[in-house]
Structure formats: structure tokens, C-alpha cells
Design an enzyme around this catalytic site. Structure first.
Site: not given
Length: 261
Positions: A132-133
Site C-alpha cells: 500500500d501507499r
């Protein structure tokens, strides 16, 4: 009026392959895998007429190229045989594991290219899975699609170790629930390794890679994730500073990731 869906170019190329061309590869992809030119640069070179196959200018990125054919780029003969390579990259929070970032923070591919040594800059690097970011830690890249499939296949059960800082302080009974597996909206999870590193820090080892799985599992037991870091994939343990990368040794790919070409 009904619009016919356009056939992807990769599928058109696959359909154009004749009998006995099972070993053929797409030209732009073969150049990227062999470290001649990254795929985007290879496509530019092809459009500009700088690539020849057996003495004939080839402009189609999806043209099949077979073992034994002679390929030249800018007049230079290029070998398309390439070993399976893998990189460890320490992903910082912010960039996405996509080709572009609509939010403008940037992608892991841009961050990786900025720190690659010149000897590795000609390869097309594929991410082995995603983070994920806001998740940090080890992200693997390879020049070979087979390693991507191996590292992301549900059948491989390649262990991935995460460290999560969570809300609250999980009890031993909560950790036991994680170890035994939970039932999420997309089905039951496999048993996981779970232990505390600190009162609010959980080490979680998974052998599957479902979407947002760590966050969903910890939320399910009442301890939402505040920060998440991946410190190991298989036997490959993160050992480079944030934003840096290094090439994995052959034995790390073979033994640490369990991959044999």
C-alpha cells in the site's frame, strides 16, 4: 450503436504466433528482460526504426522474436538471453506500486530508477506483488515474469513478515485468533504467525497475499493498524536503508524465495 471492444495488442500478438512459436517472446519485452533497454525506451527505439531483426527493420513492439534470431539496436548486436535477476528495494511511505500516480506523489518504479546502478538501468523491472501507499519495507523487483508469478501465486505460500503498530494492546487470546486464522468477507485466512514486539506492536507472518490482508485481520480483532512495515519475504530479510536497493544473490533467489528457473 454498439462499440466493439478493442483487442489488446498483447492478445493480437499472441494470436499472430504461428505453430512452433511457443518459445517466441514479444520484442519490446525481450529487450527489457535482457537489459538492453527498458520496455518504454525499447518501444521508442522500435517506432524510430532503430531495431533490426535478422537484418530487417522492425517497428512493432509486439513482434515475436525467437531464440537464434539476431537483434540489433542502433547497429549493435544484442544478446537476448538473460538470467533471472531480483532486486530488494526498501519502499518508503508515499509512492504507489502502479505505473502512474494520480495524486502526484510518485511511483516505486520512479524511485527505483533513481537509485539503480548504471549496470542495471537497461532492464525492465517488474514488481513482485504490491505494498500500500502508506506501507514501508521490502518490495522485490525482477526482470522475469516467472518470478513474479512464483512470488504472488496463492499456491506458493511464500511467507511475508510484517510489523504493525496498532491501536490498543492485543492480548494473548487475540494473537491466538490470528494464529488460528480468521473469517474475513472474502473467506477464511490461512493460519498466521503472530507475536508481540511491544505492547502495541504486532509481528504478523502470512503465507498468502490478499488485498489489505494485514490491516483487515488486525481490524477484525479490534486493533486497527496505525503503521505497517514489511521486513521479510521468504528468507530474504530487508537490509538496505529506506529508498535504497540491492541485487539479490543467486542463492537468495533460489533458497530464500524458493524459485528455480
Amino acid at each position: 450503436m454498439v462499440r466493439r471492444q478493442k483487442t489488446p495488442k498483447w492478445l493480437e500478438a499472441a494470436r499472430r504466433r504461428g505453430p512452433g512459436e511457443g518459445s517466441a517472446d514479444w520484442l519490446a519485452r525481450a529487450l527489457g528482460r535482457a537489459g538492453v533497454l527498458p520496455r518504454a525506451e525499447a518501444e521508442v527505439a522500435l517506432r524510430e526504426g532503430r531495431v533490426e531483426v535478422d537484418g530487417r527493420v522492425e517497428r512493432e513492439p509486439f513482434a515475436p522474436v525467437r531464440p537464434g534470431q539476431q537483434v540489433r539496436v542502433d547497429g549493435r548486436v544484442c544478446a537476448l538471453e538473460a538470467p533471472v535477476l531480483a532486486l530488494m528495494f526498501h519502499k518508503p511511505a508515499g509512492p504507489v506500486v502502479h505505473g502512474s500516480d494520480p495524486e502526484g506523489v510518485g511511483t516505486v518504479f520512479e524511485r527505483l530508477r533513481a537509485v539503480l546502478p548504471e549496470t542495471l538501468s537497461g532492464y525492465e523491472w517488474l514488481a513482485v506483488g504490491r505494498l500500500d501507499r502508506d506501507t514501508t519495507g521490502v518490495l522485490l523487483f525482477t526482470n522475469d515474469e516467472r518470478l513474479v508469478r512464483h512470488g504472488t501465486s496463492p499456491q506458493t505460500h511464500l511467507a511475508k513478515r510484517y510489523v504493525a503498530r496498532v491501536e490498543g494492546q492485543p492480548a494473548e487470546a487475540t494473537l491466538q485468533r490470528l494464529r488460528e486464522g480468521l473469517v474475513l468477507e472474502d473467506g477464511p485466512t490461512r493460519p498466521a504467525g503472530a507475536r508481540l514486539r511491544a505492547p502495541d506492536v504486532v509481528e504478523l507472518t502470512l503465507t498468502e497475499g490478499r488485498h489489505h490482508q494485514v490491516k483487515r485481520m488486525l481490524a477484525e480483532v479490534g486493533h486497527p493498524v496505525l503503521a505497517l512495515h514489511r521486513e521479510a519475504v521468504g528468507g530474504v530479510v530487508l537490509d538496505v536503508p529506506e529508498g535504497a536497493c540491492r541485487l539479490l544473490r543467486e542463492e537468495e533467489v533460489r533458497e530464500g524465495l524458493g524459485f528455480r528457473a
